[in-house]
Design a protein around this motif. Sequence first.
Motif, PDB file in Angstrom:
ATOM      1  N   LEU B 383      30.767 -58.305  17.315  1.00 51.81           N
ATOM      2  CA  LEU B 383      29.664 -57.765  16.534  1.00 51.81           C
ATOM      3  C   LEU B 383      28.803 -58.901  15.991  1.00 51.81           C
ATOM      4  CD1 LEU B 383      31.764 -55.053  14.785  1.00 51.81           C
ATOM      5  CD2 LEU B 383      30.116 -54.736  16.609  1.00 51.81           C
ATOM      6  N   ALA B 384      27.644 -58.506  15.418  1.00 52.86           N
ATOM      7  CA  ALA B 384      26.644 -59.505  15.028  1.00 52.86           C
ATOM      8  C   ALA B 384      27.200 -60.515  14.032  1.00 52.86           C
ATOM      9  CB  ALA B 384      25.432 -58.787  14.446  1.00 52.86           C
ATOM     10  N   GLY B 385      27.932 -60.022  13.015  1.00 49.36           N
ATOM     11  CA  GLY B 385      28.399 -60.903  11.951  1.00 49.36           C
ATOM     12  C   GLY B 385      29.224 -62.068  12.462  1.00 49.36           C
ATOM     13  N   LEU B 442      16.495 -42.534   6.298  1.00 48.18           N
ATOM     14  CA  LEU B 442      17.748 -43.260   6.112  1.00 48.18           C
ATOM     15  C   LEU B 442      18.550 -43.261   7.402  1.00 48.18           C
ATOM     16  CD1 LEU B 442      18.963 -42.226   2.570  1.00 48.18           C
ATOM     17  CD2 LEU B 442      17.885 -44.328   3.288  1.00 48.18           C
ATOM     18  N   ARG B 443      18.518 -42.107   8.092  1.00 50.40           N
ATOM     19  CA  ARG B 443      19.269 -42.032   9.342  1.00 50.40           C
ATOM     20  C   ARG B 443      18.712 -43.034  10.358  1.00 50.40           C
ATOM     21  NH1 ARG B 443      19.033 -36.376  11.458  1.00 50.40           N
ATOM     22  NH2 ARG B 443      19.000 -35.906   9.231  1.00 50.40           N
ATOM     23  N   ALA B 444      17.377 -43.146  10.373  1.00 50.46           N
ATOM     24  CA  ALA B 444      16.759 -44.084  11.316  1.00 50.46           C
ATOM     25  C   ALA B 444      17.190 -45.518  11.017  1.00 50.46           C
ATOM     26  CB  ALA B 444      15.238 -43.961  11.235  1.00 50.46           C
ATOM     27  N   VAL B 445      17.144 -45.909   9.716  1.00 45.08           N
ATOM     28  CA  VAL B 445      17.535 -47.274   9.352  1.00 45.08           C
ATOM     29  C   VAL B 445      18.992 -47.525   9.724  1.00 45.08           C
ATOM     30  CG1 VAL B 445      17.864 -48.868   7.430  1.00 45.08           C
ATOM     31  CG2 VAL B 445      15.851 -47.407   7.498  1.00 45.08           C
ATOM     32  N   MET B 446      19.831 -46.514   9.432  1.00 43.79           N
ATOM     33  CA  MET B 446      21.257 -46.625   9.746  1.00 43.79           C
ATOM     34  C   MET B 446      21.470 -46.885  11.234  1.00 43.79           C
ATOM     35  SD  MET B 446      23.649 -43.669   8.274  1.00 43.79           S
ATOM     36  CE  MET B 446      22.716 -43.111   6.903  1.00 43.79           C
ATOM     37  N   LEU B 447      20.793 -46.067  12.061  1.00 42.53           N
ATOM     38  CA  LEU B 447      21.004 -46.188  13.504  1.00 42.53           C
ATOM     39  C   LEU B 447      20.475 -47.526  14.019  1.00 42.53           C
ATOM     40  CD1 LEU B 447      20.298 -42.573  14.727  1.00 42.53           C
ATOM     41  CD2 LEU B 447      22.476 -43.738  14.416  1.00 42.53           C
ATOM     42  N   LEU B 448      19.308 -47.940  13.500  1.00 39.91           N
ATOM     43  CA  LEU B 448      18.756 -49.235  13.928  1.00 39.91           C
ATOM     44  C   LEU B 448      19.719 -50.359  13.586  1.00 39.91           C
ATOM     45  CD1 LEU B 448      14.961 -49.190  13.019  1.00 39.91           C
ATOM     46  CD2 LEU B 448      16.006 -49.553  15.255  1.00 39.91           C
ATOM     47  N   SER B 449      20.210 -50.339  12.352  1.00 39.91           N
ATOM     48  CA  SER B 449      21.108 -51.395  11.916  1.00 39.91           C
ATOM     49  C   SER B 449      22.405 -51.375  12.723  1.00 39.91           C
ATOM     50  CB  SER B 449      21.392 -51.223  10.429  1.00 39.91           C
ATOM     51  OG  SER B 449      22.510 -51.969  10.075  1.00 39.91           O
ATOM     52  N   GLY B 450      22.932 -50.144  12.960  1.00 41.14           N
ATOM     53  CA  GLY B 450      24.150 -50.031  13.747  1.00 41.14           C
ATOM     54  C   GLY B 450      23.937 -50.572  15.156  1.00 41.14           C
ATOM     55  N   ALA B 451      22.778 -50.216  15.754  1.00 42.14           N
ATOM     56  CA  ALA B 451      22.490 -50.695  17.104  1.00 42.14           C
ATOM     57  C   ALA B 451      22.385 -52.216  17.119  1.00 42.14           C
ATOM     58  CB  ALA B 451      21.192 -50.067  17.601  1.00 42.14           C
ATOM     59  N   PHE B 452      21.755 -52.777  16.074  1.00 39.47           N
ATOM     60  CA  PHE B 452      21.599 -54.231  16.006  1.00 39.47           C
ATOM     61  C   PHE B 452      22.960 -54.909  15.958  1.00 39.47           C
ATOM     62  CE2 PHE B 452      21.221 -58.202  13.739  1.00 39.47           C
ATOM     63  CZ  PHE B 452      20.113 -58.787  14.324  1.00 39.47           C
ATOM     64  N   THR B 453      23.847 -54.418  15.085  1.00 39.84           N
ATOM     65  CA  THR B 453      25.140 -55.087  14.966  1.00 39.84           C
ATOM     66  C   THR B 453      25.961 -54.934  16.239  1.00 39.84           C
ATOM     67  OG1 THR B 453      25.724 -53.133  13.724  1.00 39.84           O
ATOM     68  CG2 THR B 453      25.523 -55.137  12.485  1.00 39.84           C
ATOM     69  N   LEU B 454      25.890 -53.735  16.867  1.00 34.81           N
ATOM     70  CA  LEU B 454      26.701 -53.501  18.054  1.00 34.81           C
ATOM     71  C   LEU B 454      26.195 -54.304  19.251  1.00 34.81           C
ATOM     72  CD1 LEU B 454      27.666 -49.765  18.532  1.00 34.81           C
ATOM     73  CD2 LEU B 454      29.110 -51.783  18.745  1.00 34.81           C
ATOM     74  N   LEU B 455      24.851 -54.318  19.402  1.00 29.75           N
ATOM     75  CA  LEU B 455      24.283 -54.872  20.637  1.00 29.75           C
ATOM     76  C   LEU B 455      23.772 -56.293  20.461  1.00 29.75           C
ATOM     77  CD1 LEU B 455      22.306 -51.697  21.738  1.00 29.75           C
ATOM     78  CD2 LEU B 455      24.600 -52.417  22.432  1.00 29.75           C
ATOM     79  N   PHE B 456      24.133 -56.934  19.346  1.00 31.15           N
ATOM     80  CA  PHE B 456      23.582 -58.259  19.099  1.00 31.15           C
ATOM     81  C   PHE B 456      23.906 -59.206  20.243  1.00 31.15           C
ATOM     82  CE2 PHE B 456      23.675 -62.557  17.362  1.00 31.15           C
ATOM     83  CZ  PHE B 456      22.408 -62.618  16.809  1.00 31.15           C
ATOM     84  N   ILE B 457      25.079 -59.000  20.834  1.00 26.15           N
ATOM     85  CA  ILE B 457      25.533 -59.908  21.896  1.00 26.15           C
ATOM     86  C   ILE B 457      24.532 -59.933  23.054  1.00 26.15           C
ATOM     87  CG2 ILE B 457      26.915 -58.143  23.097  1.00 26.15           C
ATOM     88  CD1 ILE B 457      29.033 -60.432  23.334  1.00 26.15           C
ATOM     89  N   VAL B 458      23.786 -58.821  23.221  1.00 24.56           N
ATOM     90  CA  VAL B 458      22.835 -58.746  24.327  1.00 24.56           C
ATOM     91  C   VAL B 458      21.640 -59.659  24.077  1.00 24.56           C
ATOM     92  CG1 VAL B 458      21.336 -57.214  25.629  1.00 24.56           C
ATOM     93  CG2 VAL B 458      23.545 -56.391  24.793  1.00 24.56           C
ATOM     94  N   PHE B 459      21.126 -59.597  22.814  1.00 26.95           N
ATOM     95  CA  PHE B 459      19.946 -60.422  22.568  1.00 26.95           C
ATOM     96  C   PHE B 459      20.254 -61.617  21.661  1.00 26.95           C
ATOM     97  CE2 PHE B 459      19.813 -56.383  20.341  1.00 26.95           C
ATOM     98  CZ  PHE B 459      19.774 -56.758  19.021  1.00 26.95           C
ATOM     99  N   ALA B 460      21.505 -62.091  21.694  1.00 26.60           N
ATOM    100  CA  ALA B 460      21.847 -63.286  20.917  1.00 26.60           C
ATOM    101  C   ALA B 460      21.046 -64.482  21.405  1.00 26.60           C
ATOM    102  CB  ALA B 460      23.343 -63.570  21.011  1.00 26.60           C
ATOM    103  N   GLY B 461      20.803 -64.536  22.742  1.00 27.00           N
ATOM    104  CA  GLY B 461      20.079 -65.666  23.309  1.00 27.00           C
ATOM    105  C   GLY B 461      18.678 -65.807  22.750  1.00 27.00           C
ATOM    106  N   PRO B 462      17.831 -64.756  22.895  1.00 28.98           N
ATOM    107  CA  PRO B 462      16.468 -64.855  22.341  1.00 28.98           C
ATOM    108  C   PRO B 462      16.455 -65.148  20.841  1.00 28.98           C
ATOM    109  CG  PRO B 462      16.719 -62.858  23.654  1.00 28.98           C
ATOM    110  CD  PRO B 462      18.019 -63.556  23.702  1.00 28.98           C
ATOM    111  N   VAL B 463      17.350 -64.492  20.093  1.00 29.47           N
ATOM    112  CA  VAL B 463      17.345 -64.718  18.648  1.00 29.47           C
ATOM    113  C   VAL B 463      17.639 -66.179  18.341  1.00 29.47           C
ATOM    114  CG1 VAL B 463      18.526 -64.198  16.487  1.00 29.47           C
ATOM    115  CG2 VAL B 463      17.928 -62.355  18.024  1.00 29.47           C
ATOM    116  N   SER B 464      18.623 -66.745  19.037  1.00 31.65           N
ATOM    117  CA  SER B 464      18.963 -68.132  18.706  1.00 31.65           C
ATOM    118  C   SER B 464      17.852 -69.073  19.176  1.00 31.65           C
ATOM    119  CB  SER B 464      20.306 -68.524  19.296  1.00 31.65           C
ATOM    120  OG  SER B 464      20.228 -68.562  20.680  1.00 31.65           O
ATOM    121  N   GLN B 465      17.102 -68.678  20.224  1.00 32.12           N
ATOM    122  CA  GLN B 465      15.958 -69.523  20.625  1.00 32.12           C
ATOM    123  C   GLN B 465      14.877 -69.524  19.554  1.00 32.12           C
ATOM    124  OE1 GLN B 465      14.711 -68.148  24.432  1.00 32.12           O
ATOM    125  NE2 GLN B 465      16.371 -69.217  25.471  1.00 32.12           N
TER     126      GLN B 465
END
Lengths: 212, 475
Positions: B383-385, B442-465
Motif C-alpha cells: 500500500l501507499a504508506g 464523502l463517498r467520493a473522497v473515500m473511494l478516491l483515497s482508497g484507490a490511491f492507497t491501493l493502486l499507488f504501486i502502479v503510479f509510484a514511478g511518476p510520483v517519485s519523478q
Amino acid sequence: MDTGIDPATGVQALFFYLFSGVLLGSGFMVIAARNPVHSVLFLILSFVNAAGLFMLLGAEFLALILIVVYVGAVAVLFLFVVMMLDVDFAALRQGFLTYLPVGSVVAVVLVSELLVVLGGLGFSPTVEVTPNAPAPEPGEVSNTVALGRLLYTRFVYFFQVAGLILLVAMVGAIVLTLRHKEGVKRQSIAAQVARTPATAIEVRRVEPGRGI
Amino acid sequence: MTGFDLTLILPEILLGGGVLVLLLIGVFGGEKATQAVTISTLAFLAAAAVGVLGLPGPATTFDGAFVVDPFARLMKLLVLTGSAIALIMSVSHARRERFERFEYPLLILSATLGMMMMISANDLISLYVGLELQSLSIYVLAAIQRDSVRSTEAGLKYFVLGALASGMLLYGASLIYGFTGQTSFQAIAAAMADGEPGIGLVFGVVFLLAGLAFKVAAVPFHMWTPDVYEGAPTPVTAFLAAAPKIAAMALLARVTMDALAPIGLEWRQIVVFLAIGSMVLGAFAAIGQSNIKRLMAYSSIGHVGYALVGLAAGTQVGLQGVIIYLIIYMAMTLGAFAVILSMRRHNVALENIEDLAGLSRTNPTMAFVLAMIMFSLAGIPPLAGFFGKFFVFMAAIEAGLFVLAVIGVLASVVGAYYYLRIVKVMYFDEPVAAFDRTPSELRAVMLLSGAFTLLFIVFAGPVSQVAQAAAQTFF
C-alpha cells in the motif's frame, strides 16, 4: 540630525536627562501605583516621554506614531478595560511574594543567557558590511519619507500581507463574537427618513382645562 | 532593486482578491449567500491551481522575498488540493452541525493564501507574515462552532500556544537577523558560510526551528495537537491535518535547505531529535486512545516524525522522500477523515472507535476502504504508506543515520498495533446499528483515497519523478 553640537552637552543633554528621568520614574510608578487608573495615567506619561526621546534622536515619525497609537488608542483602551471590567487588582497581586523566588530564578537564568549570547561573543562583523537596507542620509529626507519609500516600494508585499492579516483578525473577531439577538429593536435610518407627517404626527384638539 | 514581477504571484493575487470579493458578497448577501461563497471559493482554489501550473520557471520577485520554483509549485498544488477537498467534505457536516456560515469558506481561503505564501517565502519577513495569515485563520476556524465549549476551548488553546510559538519564531528570527544582518535566506546562508557560526546564531536557529516545529506538531512542541484535533469541528480537523502541515513542512524544508545550508550539522541534530521524539510518542501515546480524532492527532504526530527522518538526511533523496511522504500522507488523512465524518447515527456525530464495531457487516465498502487506509498508515506493503516510509528510511540509511532508521522502523511496528486495532474492531466485533446514509461527496473522497492507497504501486514511478524534480530545486 547632525547639528554640529556634541549631543551629550547643552540643551539636548538637558532634555535627554529630563525625558529619561521622568520616563524611568513614571515607568516605576506604573507597577507601583495602588490605583489601576493611576497606573494607566503614568503609562501615558511614560509614552509621552519616550516619544520625546525619539524626537531627540531625530526619529520624528516614530515619536508621533507612539503618541497617536499608544497614547491615543492603546492607553485609552487600557483605561476603558480598567474602568469597565471589575478586576480585583488586590487579588491579582496576592501571590506576588509566594511566586517571587521562582520568578527571580527564571529572571536570573534569562539574564545570564542574554549575557552569554550578547556579551560574550559580540555581533558578527558582516552586520556592518552587509546592512539589509542602507539608511538614507538623514539630511536628505525626513524619516517619514524614508520609511514611506521603503514600505511602498521594496516592502510593498509585506505591507499588503500585513493588511490582509489585520483583515482576517477583524473577520475572526466578528465571526466569534457578533450575535444577532432575536427581538432586539434596531435603528433603521431608511425607515425613519421615509416617514411622512401623516404617519409621524397625530393632531389632537385639546380642550382647555382638560387632558387628553 | 530588480524584479517586481507580479505575474509570479498571480495565484496569490487571485486568492487575495477572492477573499475581498467573497467577503463583500457574504456581508451583503447574509446567510443566503453561504452556498454561493462556498462554490466560488472552490472556483478560486481551482483557478489558483491552474495559475500555479502556468507559473514560469525558477524566479524571485519583490527583491527576493518571494520565490517560485518547482518545489514551490508542487507544494502549492498539494495545498490547494488539500484545502479544496477539506472544504468539499465540510459542506454537509457544517449544515447538520449548524455552523454553516459564509465566513467558513472565506477563512479556509485566507488560510490557503497564507500557506501559499509560506511555501514561497524566501525571506524571514515573508516567512512570518505567511505563517501568521495561515495561523490566524485557523485559530478562528478551530473555534467556529462557537456555541460548543469544546470547539471554543480548542480555538483558545491553539491561539495561546500558537502565539507563544510565533513569539519564539520571531525571537529566533531577530537573533538570526542580528547576527547576520540579513533577512533573505540566500543572504543569511552567505553570511553564515563565512566562518564558524557563533553561539548567538545557533540560539536563533534553535528558536526558529522550535517555532516551525510547533506548526508541524513535532515532539516536544506537540502538546496542543490532541486537544485541538479533538475539540475542533471534524471538517476543520481534517483541514488542519492535511493542508497546513504540508505548508509548514515545505517551509521547514526551505529554511533548512536554503538559509541554514552552511550549518547543516547543527540543524540536522535538531531535526533528528524532533524526528525520534515524534515517531516514538506518536506510536506509544496513540495506543490508549478511544476517541478516533485524538488517535488521528497522535498518528499525525508520528507521521510528521517519519517525514522529518527524510529531512534529517539533508540530501536530495531525503527531500524527495519527504515530498512523496507528504503526498501519500495527505491522501490517506483525507480518506480517513471522510470516514470519520460519515460516522453519524440518528444525525449525531460519533467519535469513538467502538462506534465502528462490525462496520464490515453494516457497510462493507466503507470498512474495506478504512481498513486499506489503516494498513497503509501502518506502512504495510504494497500500500501507499509503505512506499512513503521506504523512501525516507532509505534516505536516512544512505546518509548514515542508521540509529534513526532503526528507531523509525521499531516505532512503526508499535504504531501498527493501534491501526490494526481499528481493523479488528470493524471486522471482528459485534455490529452495532448502521450509520446514517453517507453523503455522496464523502463517498467520493473515500473511494478516491482508497484507490490511491491501493493502486499507488502502479503510479509510484511518476510520483517519485515529480518529487525528484521538485527536490532538485535545492541541489
